[in-house]
Design a protein around this motif. Sequence first.
Motif, PDB file in Angstrom:
ATOM      1  N   LYS A  25      38.428 -17.096 -68.860  1.00 26.20           N
ATOM      2  CA  LYS A  25      37.723 -16.665 -70.361  1.00 26.20           C
ATOM      3  C   LYS A  25      38.545 -15.830 -70.989  1.00 26.20           C
ATOM      4  O   LYS A  25      39.596 -15.372 -70.594  1.00 26.20           O
ATOM      5  CB  LYS A  25      36.180 -16.086 -70.237  1.00 26.20           C
ATOM      6  N   LEU A  26      38.243 -15.692 -72.281  1.00 21.29           N
ATOM      7  CA  LEU A  26      38.746 -14.829 -73.312  1.00 21.29           C
ATOM      8  C   LEU A  26      38.465 -13.290 -72.711  1.00 21.29           C
ATOM      9  O   LEU A  26      39.368 -12.506 -72.481  1.00 21.29           O
ATOM     10  CB  LEU A  26      38.462 -15.037 -74.614  1.00 21.29           C
ATOM     11  N   SER A 239      50.766 -12.334 -66.807  1.00 18.43           N
ATOM     12  CA  SER A 239      49.349 -11.822 -66.370  1.00 18.43           C
ATOM     13  C   SER A 239      49.012 -10.947 -67.421  1.00 18.43           C
ATOM     14  O   SER A 239      47.805 -10.887 -67.391  1.00 18.43           O
ATOM     15  CB  SER A 239      49.505 -11.484 -65.010  1.00 18.43           C
ATOM     16  N   MET A 240      49.894 -10.187 -68.375  1.00 21.40           N
ATOM     17  CA  MET A 240      49.357  -9.127 -69.163  1.00 21.40           C
ATOM     18  C   MET A 240      49.301  -9.793 -70.421  1.00 21.40           C
ATOM     19  O   MET A 240      48.999  -8.889 -71.484  1.00 21.40           O
ATOM     20  CB  MET A 240      50.460  -8.080 -69.108  1.00 21.40           C
ATOM     21  N   LYS A 241      49.508 -10.743 -70.663  1.00 24.14           N
ATOM     22  CA  LYS A 241      49.597 -11.580 -72.001  1.00 24.14           C
ATOM     23  C   LYS A 241      47.945 -11.366 -72.650  1.00 24.14           C
ATOM     24  O   LYS A 241      47.050 -11.733 -71.880  1.00 24.14           O
ATOM     25  CB  LYS A 241      49.720 -13.157 -71.837  1.00 24.14           C
ATOM     26  N   LEU A 242      48.072 -11.018 -73.911  1.00 25.83           N
ATOM     27  CA  LEU A 242      47.019 -11.010 -74.566  1.00 25.83           C
ATOM     28  C   LEU A 242      46.579 -12.197 -75.457  1.00 25.83           C
ATOM     29  O   LEU A 242      47.564 -12.621 -76.033  1.00 25.83           O
ATOM     30  CB  LEU A 242      46.957  -9.650 -75.511  1.00 25.83           C
ATOM     31  N   PRO A 243      45.449 -12.606 -75.389  1.00 22.13           N
ATOM     32  CA  PRO A 243      45.141 -13.940 -76.252  1.00 22.13           C
ATOM     33  C   PRO A 243      45.141 -13.311 -77.633  1.00 22.13           C
ATOM     34  O   PRO A 243      44.758 -12.362 -77.979  1.00 22.13           O
ATOM     35  CB  PRO A 243      43.887 -14.317 -76.109  1.00 22.13           C
TER      36      PRO A 243
END
Lengths: 311, 358
Positions: A25-26, A239-243
């Motif tokens: 999920k977001l 893994s740290m990527k922000l949507p």
Amino acid sequence: MAELDRVVKPKTKRAKRFLEKREPKLNENVKNAMLIKGGNANATITQVLRDVYALKKPYSVLYKKKNITRPFEDQTSLEFFSKKSDCSLFMFGCHNKKRPNNLIVGRMYDYHVLDMIELGIEKFVSLKDIKNSKCPEGTKPMLIFAGDAFDVSEDYRRLKSLLIDFFRGPTVPNIRLAGLEYVLHFTALDGKIYFRTYKLLLKKSGCRTPRIELEEMGPSLDLIMRRTYLASDDLYKLSMKLPKALKPKKKKNISHDTFGATYGRIHMQKQDLSKLQTRKMKGLKKRPAEKLTDNQENKPKKMKRRKIDSI
Amino acid sequence: MEARSAEELLARAERAEAEKLRLITVHKDLELEFDLGNLLATDRNPPTGLRQRSGPGLEAQLRGLARDNVQLLINQLWQLPSERVEEAVVARLPEPSLRLPREKPLPKPRPLTRWQQFAQLKGIRPRKKTSLVWDEASKQWRRRWGYQRARDDTKEWLIEVPGGADPDEDQFAKRLQAKKERVARNELNRLRNIARAHKVQLPSQGGMHPTGYQSRAELGKAMQVAKVSTASVGRFQERLPKEKPPRGPGKKRQFQPNIGDFAAEKKSQLELIRVMNSKKPRMDVTRATNKQMREEDREEAAKKRKVAKGRGGKRKGRPLGPGGKGKGGPPGPGGKRKGRPPGLGGKKGQRQGGKRRK
């Protein structure tokens, strides 16, 4: 709705809710932790896992049976457990002669091991050894990291991030000020990490903010760092990527300069300066006779002026 | 005089303020860093104050350090905007500033289904329907679909034969059949939408669905696929008298154009000549290792066979002894092949067999 993307659709609403809870999920759920005993876990390790389970209730699972695996050699068993119980944090305790009282703390990304850090327990005082009242389960703890060692090496930095992830609890928008009950304090000194848990006592002080007194409450551990298995930089970055939807929205037309002053920009339409509303001086008002002569002169001139304006 | 008394008043007020704040002020060399969204504080001061290394002194010092840090954090938290929610004072926390890794990857955006594309094109928006419909037959409000729905087709006991239909046809069966077909079609469309979302090529989408207007190539492909879709993968399929055997999906040869990149051609030809001229033979590492591994496997297999033969011959009547156990023991770690245990066991077995014979 990714459960509608499956070839076999869920037949009951309960199954659908189960799948919806586990899909990416977001805004993610609170991370669950699984606490596993190794094949040769001793009493100390078992008690440590039990205490951590008590601290992390209800967002943790304590496995009762011993599991004979070696996380640093083979991670498939851990990944299988994580997939089945939907836990992305884990703590694995074991004991052998070479590494006595061993505790492996780790986290997962997409059901694969991201980071694992092995810590050795030198001294342990359990929850039940300290006889005082404890705080209710599910309270959000305060976390404090003391010591400059937590910034110096990459291992320590990841350890700090991992410990915050582990003990943080759910992210809440508001918190009841009287409900701040306990604090976890990590001190890094001389290669050792001292983990202490204190209960908070708010005392009267002269002003609105209370004076704090601490009372040792819960598990206290003296840890030393042994092996580490850290994720590669690109996996960690992934893994740290922000949507995009969660990125902080930039406000347009607002800028800050280096001294902290905020500047705003206002866009105006083109103004006709001859029709500006200014202060009217009665003495300079045109008299009717002068107005007539002006009009006769100005008519041919007006065409010229317009052209200049348009340039 | 007035000025002096004013100064005195100010000084007194300051002292009173300082007294008030004495209990909650903490002095630190370096300011702490706060992340109030996570209730987190980081103290960068080196803990040189902790002189004791063990024992109760250390505990007391740790507790003192913790008390100071917690006091600073609490001061920060008490400065947040607070409100009253049902007789409890609640502070509004800011967003957590420390970023932590996610536990699952980001959800992927799904492509629109065929209907959604059409609706977007035409500008059709979903109309909100009422959940209950008035049912004339039972004179009550019933749900639109589901259990005890309003106009239930399946519960009709009488169906009139429509004008142009065959009088012997079973209309009830026809209705059931129509529903089955609708369900099947919906399921097919759903699966097609999923395949499109995952970009999977279905065989029917490759032009092999019967439309009646297929080209020669499409028919040929459909025929080939049908031939291979048997249990023996097309090995025993009969062919027409003058039909040629199918070409099969062999490796297609790629040819470079005649007049292409001159620089690349020159480079490749020079490289070829250099390799031909060089004294050292070039070694393909993968092939070499594969060859080596195959040879090792063969040697092991040969040894095993010899040992088995030797043992079988020498110990005809004996049940499986310790030698047998040695062979059946731990197979060794994972995929790595170590030829040691069978070799050793074999040698031992032979020697023992020799002794026994004596």
